[in-house]
Write a protein that holds these residues in place. Structure first.
Motif, PDB file in Angstrom:
ATOM      1  N   TRP A 115      45.196  -4.418  59.864  1.00 26.79           N
ATOM      2  CA  TRP A 115      44.306  -4.362  58.710  1.00 26.79           C
ATOM      3  C   TRP A 115      44.830  -3.329  57.737  1.00 26.79           C
ATOM      4  N   GLN A 116      44.491  -3.516  56.462  1.00 28.38           N
ATOM      5  CA  GLN A 116      45.094  -2.690  55.425  1.00 28.38           C
ATOM      6  C   GLN A 116      44.315  -2.776  54.127  1.00 28.38           C
ATOM      7  N   ASP A 164      44.287  -3.411  49.959  1.00 29.29           N
ATOM      8  CA  ASP A 164      44.993  -4.332  49.069  1.00 29.29           C
ATOM      9  C   ASP A 164      45.948  -3.537  48.167  1.00 29.29           C
ATOM     10  N   ARG A 218      39.514 -10.071  54.252  1.00 25.72           N
ATOM     11  CA  ARG A 218      40.774 -10.064  53.509  1.00 25.72           C
ATOM     12  C   ARG A 218      41.680  -8.979  54.060  1.00 25.72           C
ATOM     13  N   LEU A 219      42.939  -9.316  54.206  1.00 22.13           N
ATOM     14  CA  LEU A 219      43.965  -8.394  54.677  1.00 22.13           C
ATOM     15  C   LEU A 219      43.650  -7.836  56.067  1.00 22.13           C
ATOM     16  N   ARG A 220      43.102  -8.695  56.883  1.00 21.87           N
ATOM     17  CA  ARG A 220      42.849  -8.407  58.295  1.00 21.87           C
ATOM     18  C   ARG A 220      43.275  -9.637  59.077  1.00 21.87           C
ATOM     19  N   PHE A 239      53.646 -10.788  60.384  1.00 22.50           N
ATOM     20  CA  PHE A 239      52.588 -11.022  59.407  1.00 22.50           C
ATOM     21  C   PHE A 239      53.230 -11.185  58.037  1.00 22.50           C
ATOM     22  N   ASP A 240      52.661 -12.047  57.220  1.00 26.09           N
ATOM     23  CA  ASP A 240      52.977 -12.126  55.795  1.00 26.09           C
ATOM     24  C   ASP A 240      51.765 -11.571  55.063  1.00 26.09           C
ATOM     25  N   THR A 241      51.964 -10.539  54.268  1.00 23.99           N
ATOM     26  CA  THR A 241      50.868  -9.853  53.607  1.00 23.99           C
ATOM     27  C   THR A 241      51.369  -9.295  52.276  1.00 23.99           C
ATOM     28  N   LEU A 271      49.671   1.024  57.092  1.00 22.69           N
ATOM     29  CA  LEU A 271      49.055  -0.159  57.692  1.00 22.69           C
ATOM     30  C   LEU A 271      48.407   0.273  59.005  1.00 22.69           C
TER      31      LEU A 271
END
Length: 128
Positions: A28-29, A31, A42-44, A57-59, A72
């Protein structure tokens, strides 16, 4: 999603450098603007390592927020094992030296180009 695309991955190994399959890797992070989605997902996300211990992961590259360097959040849990909770960091960030939680042992190897950032980190998990 706005922000620099980030492809992040690595392997999970045991202390003898053997791959660990079936490890849950949770990420998780913030944005690109440094905001966390505290109401949704979102972003988890999470993945399970394959037979070679690989995870990916693609983020997007997380943004900065007051008091912290770019990072991160990661949790790893082998089947039936204890959870490791940690953070991964970006090399060369000005905030690394000022962040009281920063640990240079958790710096990712980072490369890529102007269109996509590539990052790698291999975890070694002790038994138990």
């Amino acid at each position: 999603m706005a922000g620099m695309p980030l492809r992040l991955g690595g392997r999970v190994l045991d202390p003898a450098c053997r791959p660990l399959a079936g490890v849950l890797v949770d990420l998780w992070q913030a944005d690109a603007e440094g905001r966390y989605d505290n109401d949704g997902f979102r972003l988890r996300g999470h993945v399970v390592t394959d037979a070679e211990g690989r995870w990916a992961f693609d983020t997007v590259r997380p943004g900065l927020y007051p008091g912290r360097t770019r990072h991160l959040h990661v949790k790893l849990q082998p089947a039936g094992g204890r959870v490791l909770t940690t953070q991964l960091y970006f090399p060369g960030e000005p905030g690394n030296a000022r962040d009281g939680i920063f640990d240079a042992r958790l710096l990712m190897a980072v490369g890529g180009n102007d269109d996509e950032m590539l990052a790698r980190f291999d975890f070694v998990l002790a038994e138990g």
